[in-house]
Enzyme design. Sequence first.
Site, short mmCIF file in Angstrom:
data_model
loop_
_atom_site.label_atom_id
_atom_site.label_comp_id
_atom_site.label_asym_id
_atom_site.label_seq_id
_atom_site.Cartn_x
_atom_site.Cartn_y
_atom_site.Cartn_z
N LYS A 135 0.48 -1.18 -0.14
CA LYS A 135 -0.12 0.27 -0.07
C LYS A 135 0.27 1.06 0.27
O LYS A 135 0.07 2.39 -0.24
CB LYS A 135 -0.45 0.00 1.23
CG LYS A 135 -1.54 -1.05 1.52
CD LYS A 135 -2.79 -1.43 0.68
CE LYS A 135 -4.26 -2.10 0.62
NZ LYS A 135 -3.97 -3.79 0.52
C1 LIG Z 1 -4.59 -4.34 0.40
C2 LIG Z 1 -3.48 -5.79 0.56
C3 LIG Z 1 -3.68 -6.98 -0.92
C4 LIG Z 1 -4.96 -6.75 -1.80
O1 LIG Z 1 -4.47 -6.32 -3.14
P1 LIG Z 1 -5.59 -5.39 -3.49
O2 LIG Z 1 -5.35 -4.02 -4.87
O3 LIG Z 1 -6.98 -4.91 -2.40
O4 LIG Z 1 -6.39 -5.86 -4.10
C5 LIG Z 1 -2.93 -8.17 -0.64
N1 LIG Z 1 -2.08 -7.77 0.70
C6 LIG Z 1 -2.10 -7.00 1.14
C7 LIG Z 1 -0.48 -7.45 2.18
C8 LIG Z 1 -2.63 -5.70 1.32
O5 LIG Z 1 -2.00 -5.26 2.22
#
Ligand SMILES: *Cc1c(COP(=O)(O)O)cnc(C)c1O
Length: 460
Positions: free
Chosen positions: A109
């Site tokens: 993120k």
């Molecule tokens: C947010 C997240 C995901 C999922 O990603 P999306 O873009 O919502 O599909 C997978 N793994 C981790 C560690 C995340 O923080």
Amino acid sequence: MKYVSTRGRTDPVPFKDAVIMGLATDGGLLVPQFIPDVGNKLNRWSSLAYGELAFEIIRLFADDIPENDLRRLINASYSTFADSRVTPIKKAGDLYILELFHGPTLSFKDVALQLLGNLFEYILAERDQSLNILGATSGDTGSAAIAGVRGRKNIDIFIMFPEGKTSPIQERQMTSVLDANIHNLGIDGSFDDCQYLLKSIFSDLEFKEKYQLGAVNSVNWARVLAQIVYYFSSWYQLDMPARFDVCVPTGNFGNIFAAYLARRMGLPINRLILATNANDVLSVFFNTGRYARGDVRFSHSPAMDIQVASNFERYMYFRFGESGEKVREFMDAFNKSGKAQIHLNTPEVDVLFRASSATDAETVECIRTTFNSFGYLADPHTAVGLHVAGKYIQKDIPMLCMATAHPAKFPEVVQQALPDTWIGHESLDLLKDMPTRKENLRADIDAVKNFIISHQRISD
Ligand SMILES: *Cc1c(COP(=O)(O)O)cnc(C)c1O
């Protein structure tokens, strides 16, 4: 570049407005009016550093920010990463692993939210405006968003998380940030409840306007945009293979949607492999065409404990030939009855996708065998992807798996897989003794609105 709504009922807006707006005013999501084709630029970009590559890609979508300013914002965003390649590739057996977790909060993120924090500050300063960011998190978005905007003068941020359902480390990463502009709200409910509150409050246009609400969830277009970049970067790191597969552990469909866009821009991605945990709504969709929500199931990969993926609507928009009307029909049916059906493989698009899921037991087993066989320690989200990638890998086509979090964020699951292995990270160890602050609220629209009203700082 202008942005329109997936539901087709807004006037086109430029990039900066799209960033501040978050959700479109008709309840849809903002999407670019066209997807630029960069096929003829791919060779020219091959020796660029990550920041330069990011600049070349992002400026195609953000042409209302002067180039020097954009360059500066991008470089500031990625200077906080611990690896000079920003998103380096590792190898585990036949699988390539793109590590997306070298930012300040150790999840992928940060790639998007470090940039979004800088974009917000830049745009707000230019307009002499303030913003109240409202977000919902199942764990990683919250801390990454907070890290992106902490201490910034013209921004308050309100982060809702499902009380008791994020990992203790994830919660501390949020609640230990004590800057006055940070407000953590532990909601008595599930992550889907938090997403529902978010959508409902944003759809109250009067409230949104009056309190200048902004979004950091993957509904914000700038997040998807920032994520497109690392697919290009990974292809260069792989020495530009004729084609490659990508496998993405998926929750809100943001990461894999960025891969879809990168492919449409001309990056030679072969197949998009979608991996889910027991919350397999999207996996079922890509195998059957049936899109039906059920109850959230709590898993070892909590950032993917999602039934209704907010970014999926963006995909449906392109899937339906950019018809806002068809998106509205589909979403109306889904919102009324909790399910909708489409026929797969009519336009060319769905055939690009493969989808499958991993149980908690398979996730734990994958962490164990990946470490024991190849010495690579994966976090549970990454392991969901590695498990699914193993089913689809083909000879002579590189398979690139997204590593979405550092394993130290989920030590309990890692311990379960490898009782003799302790994995830590110094930035997380530091959290243990820090004071924390949060507020507990019911899963109730008015409770959240009232909290925002009494804690925000925009004067009437
Ligand atoms: C947010 C997240 C995901 C999922 O990603 P999306 O873009 O919502 O599909 C997978 N793994 C981790 C560690 C995340 O923080």
